[in-house]
Structures are given as C-alpha cells and as structure tokens.
Enzyme design. Structure first.
Site, PDB file in Angstrom:
ATOM      1  N   LYS A  97      52.263  -9.662  -0.500  1.00  0.00           N
ATOM      2  CA  LYS A  97      52.640 -11.069  -0.338  1.00  0.00           C
ATOM      3  C   LYS A  97      51.583 -12.038  -0.879  1.00  0.00           C
ATOM      4  CE  LYS A  97      56.317 -10.995   2.906  1.00  0.00           C
ATOM      5  NZ  LYS A  97      56.447  -9.561   3.302  1.00  0.00           N
ATOM      6  N   GLU A 119      58.017 -21.160   5.783  1.00  0.00           N
ATOM      7  CA  GLU A 119      58.712 -20.626   6.949  1.00  0.00           C
ATOM      8  C   GLU A 119      58.449 -19.130   6.991  1.00  0.00           C
ATOM      9  OE1 GLU A 119      60.492 -20.860   4.081  1.00  0.00           O
ATOM     10  OE2 GLU A 119      60.972 -18.712   4.127  1.00  0.00           O
ATOM     11  N   SER A 386      54.390  -1.187  -0.747  1.00  0.00           N
ATOM     12  CA  SER A 386      54.272  -2.650  -0.656  1.00  0.00           C
ATOM     13  C   SER A 386      53.293  -3.120   0.412  1.00  0.00           C
ATOM     14  CB  SER A 386      55.642  -3.274  -0.412  1.00  0.00           C
ATOM     15  OG  SER A 386      56.246  -2.733   0.747  1.00  0.00           O
TER      16      SER A 386
HETATM   17  C1  LIG Z   1      57.726  -8.892   3.344  1.00  0.00           C
HETATM   18  C2  LIG Z   1      57.602  -7.471   2.996  1.00  0.00           C
HETATM   19  C3  LIG Z   1      58.602  -6.790   2.262  1.00  0.00           C
HETATM   20  C4  LIG Z   1      59.917  -7.415   1.895  1.00  0.00           C
HETATM   21  O1  LIG Z   1      59.864  -8.485   1.002  1.00  0.00           O
HETATM   22  P1  LIG Z   1      60.308  -8.350  -0.513  1.00  0.00           P
HETATM   23  O2  LIG Z   1      60.406  -9.757  -0.966  1.00  0.00           O
HETATM   24  O3  LIG Z   1      61.609  -7.621  -0.564  1.00  0.00           O
HETATM   25  O4  LIG Z   1      59.239  -7.596  -1.209  1.00  0.00           O
HETATM   26  C5  LIG Z   1      58.377  -5.467   1.913  1.00  0.00           C
HETATM   27  N1  LIG Z   1      57.249  -4.826   2.269  1.00  0.00           N
HETATM   28  C6  LIG Z   1      56.277  -5.438   2.971  1.00  0.00           C
HETATM   29  C7  LIG Z   1      55.057  -4.659   3.337  1.00  0.00           C
HETATM   30  C8  LIG Z   1      56.413  -6.774   3.362  1.00  0.00           C
HETATM   31  O5  LIG Z   1      55.438  -7.361   4.060  1.00  0.00           O
END
Ligand SMILES: *Cc1c(COP(=O)(O)O)cnc(C)c1O
Length: 416
Positions: A97, A119, A386
């Site tokens: 993020k 938000e 992610s």
């Molecule tokens: C917020 C988040 C997501 C989902 O958001 P995308 O916009 O689909 O990437 C996925 N993995 C993690 C670790 C997150 O914090």
C-alpha cells in the site's frame, strides 16, 4: 468474454479514463473540478524527472525498495514448480500500500495541498496514508466506519500514533461505504487545501490510472529481477485481487508478454454459490459504483454488512475497471478460492518458508495449491506476496478456536 470490440492494451485508459466500456467518471457535479485539477497535476508530474527522482528516493530509503524476488525452495518442492515470491510484505508497514501512498502524497505536496483525506475499511490503507502524511508534515483525516473502528482497533491506534485524526462514520451500517461517503463530502468542502488519497485502482478517473502507475513498480522490478536471475520471463504470474491494486501492480509490466499466463485470485469466502463471498469478477455484472463502471456483485446476492471473506482487504463488492476490461479481453484469468483453502495455504507458507503471509496474499497461494497436479518442475511462477500476516493473528486464533473449541491448546498447528 463479451463480444464488444475492445481497443488494444496500450490505448487504455483513454483520456476520459475508459478501459473499453469500464472506468470513466460517474460523479456528482461538485466533484468534477477537483478531479480535473488532480488529473492535470498527475499528468504533469508523472513524467517529471524531479518528481520521479524524489519518489525513487522515498521507495529506496523510506519503504525499503526494491523488494526481493525470493526463490521459495521448500514451497517449490512441495508444489512441484519453481515458485518465486515478490516480497511486498517487506515494505515499510508490511504491504504494497505504501507504493501508492508515497506517490500520491508527493503529488499532494507538489500541488500545494496541506491535508490528506482518506477512507479506510480494514485500516491498512489508513495506516499507510497516516504514515506518509507524517513523513511529509501534512495534516491527515482518516474516515472510518464506527463498526470498523471497533473491529480494527489496533489500526485506529496506529493511525492516531502517527498524528492523524480518525473520524468515525456513523451513518448506515457504519462500515466502509459510509466512510467513503463522508470522506468525499469532506473533500468537496475542502478541495482547495485537501488531497483525497484513494487506496486502490478504483473510483473515478484518474484514480485507476494513477494508482496503477504508482503500483506498477512491483512488476517493473519483478520483470527485471526474473530476467537477471533466470534469464527468461516467468510462465505464470499470480496475485490476489480485492480492489486490484497489488494485482495490476504486478501484472502491468507483463501484459504485453503473450507467453506469460496471468491469474488474479478473488475471495471465494464460504463459496461463490453462497451469500458470503467477495468474488466480483466470478459472479458479478457490470454496473456503475463508486464513480466508475465495473463488474460488481449484485445487491442481494451476498449478505449486507459483516465479513464476506476471511481477508478484510479483499472484502469489496467492486473491482478496478481495468480488471473488468482484462477479464473481457481474456488476457487475465480470474479465479476464486474459499476461506478454508486460504487458511491451509497460509499455514503451508508459514511452515515451509518461515514467512507469515497476509490472508489476502494467501489467496494466490491457495489457487496455486489447487493447481498443484498440473504444475511442472521447470515452470517459473511469480506470486505477489502483497503483505505480511502479523495483522491477522487475532482473526486466525478466533477462527481456530471456533473450529476446534477453546480447549485446543497452543496454536502449534492452526488448521492443517
Ligand atoms: C489492502 C490489501 C490487499 C487488497 O488490495 P488490492 O487493491 O486488491 O491490492 C491485498 N493484500 C494486502 C496485504 C492488503 O493490505
């Protein structure tokens, strides 16, 4: 695949923010001027060398980029393929993020804005937005549903520790969509001095384009790393998709490489045939929501309020419009996996690699696990990790106790 004629990938989005029929800008009149101002600023600075150098310095020293492309040897042996993890979990704050928040916050400063408005649902985006606001000395208001504040109280504390205000949204069912409404209202009132920092590739133009731009560092690095380390492109790349920002961030650099198969993995929750899931592209239909035209889960097909899947970050009824376009085009395949398979894949990575993945990221791992019988040892696969899973411990322990009873003892094995 629909039979509409779709423009080539290089031409999306068009100047109005359309990816084929998806995206665009479906907003009330007062939002048009601030969105126009934002679009002009983004177009101006995205190719500005000074701006790029500034962002590169933040990625390096504040976030810890480039993130490694890591050969998960024991997971590879388990799955019968060569599995590489793109370690977005190693970013500052533990997820992808920050890539986007740093880009947008630097843009806010170039535009002379003094305040960040955002938000947040699960709180992760709120934490990243609060961090970049602190880093740049900007004021920061985070809108959060009152119910979400209760469910995600550690993130409320994190946000407040970094000097931001958390403003409770008290309308409706007191969750994300109410926080969105109240945050947008505040932006319209303060647009001269405030910047609206959106957390995924969703919403009206230019957000899907802009957030993709800042997240595509993931795929640019991964493409270069895999070529350096293996001398060839991967056979398959995969990522989880909620709003779709980490997924498009990895995918974008590979979209033109026809030999690379691309799979996005959605949250199947309790099953796509039940009323508890967030599998937008698997089950939804195109509609206008949150300022864009995109696939969306139809109202009434899932239960209103509450959790629709185990990973709060994937619990969104829509998806970025570019994913809708890539689905229709057939360039990306979208699949859904269920909570119980996600929990197993989560635990497998913990035990085989000593890496605790986010439950969101574990969706991509769960899909690979499902494909296991069809994988080949020299098949080169990149999974976008992610984020890290430390934030998910309470939820996991709660579910385990629910499944096994409170007498289950210490969590040496959660689910397997
Ligand atoms: C917020 C988040 C997501 C989902 O958001 P995308 O916009 O689909 O990437 C996925 N993995 C993690 C670790 C997150 O914090």
């Amino acid at each position: 695949m629909s039979d509409q004629k779709l423009p080539p990938l290089a031409a999306v989005p068009d100047e109005k923010g359309f990816f084929g029929p998806y995206g665009g800008r479906f907003v009330p009149e007062p939002l048009v001027p601030p969105l126009e101002e934002l679009t002009a600023a983004f177009m101006r600075y995205r190719d500005d060398e000074d701006f790029q150098a500034e962002l590169a310095r933040e990625y390096l020293a504040y976030s810890g980029r480039p993130t490694p492309l890591y050969h998960a040897e024991r997971l590879s042996a388990h799955l019968g393929a060569t599995v590489l993890l793109k370690r977005e979990d190693l970013n500052h704050l533990g997820a992808h993020k920050l890539n986007n928040c740093l880009g947008q916050a630097l843009l806010a400063r170039r535009m002379g804005k003094q305040k960040i408005i955002a938000e947040t649902g699960a709180g992760q985006h709120g934490v990243a937005a609060a961090a970049v606001a602190a880093r740049l000395g900007l004021a920061c208001d985070i809108y959060m549903g009152e119910e979400d504040m209760r469910r995600q109280s550690p993130n409320v504390t994190r946000i407040q520790l970094m000097g931001a205000r958390v403003i409770p949204a008290t309308s409706g069912d007191k969750t994300l969509s109410n926080a969105v409404d109240e945050a947008i209202g505040a932006w319209v009132a303060e647009a001269d001095t405030a910047f609206y920092l959106l957390g995924s590739v969703v919403g009206p133009h230019p957000y899907p384009l802009m957030v993709r731009h800042f997240q595509s560092i993931i795929g640019q690095e991964a493409r270069q790393q895999v070529l350096e380390q293996y001398g060839r492109l991967p056979d398959l790349i995969t990522a989880c998709a909620g709003g779709g920002s980490n997924a498009i961030g990895l995918f974008h650099a590979f979209l033109g490489d026809e030999e690379v198969r691309i799979v996005g993995v959605e949250a199947g929750g309790s099953g796509v045939e039940t009323n508890r899931h967030a599998a937008t592209l698997t089950t939804g239909t195109p509609q206008v929501i949150h300022g864009m035209n995109t696939y969306c889960i139809e109202e009434g097909t899932v239960t209103a309020g509450g959790n629709h899947c185990i990973a709060a970050g994937l619990d969104y009824p829509g998806i970025g419009p570019e994913h809708s376009y890539l689905k229709d085009l057939g360039r990306v395949q979208y699949e859904a996996v269920e909570d119980r398979d996600v929990m197993r894949a989560f635990e497998t990575l913990c035990r085989l690699e000593g890496i605790i993945p986010a439950l969101e990221s574990s969706h991509a791992l769960a899909w690979l696990e499902r494909e296991k019988a069809d994988l080949l040892p020299d098949q080169l696969i990149i999974v976008n990790l992610s984020g890290r899973g430390d934030k998910d411990m309470d939820e996991l322990i709660r579910r385990r106790n629910q499944a096994l009873g409170d007498e289950a003892g210490p969590p040496t094995r959660l689910f397997c």
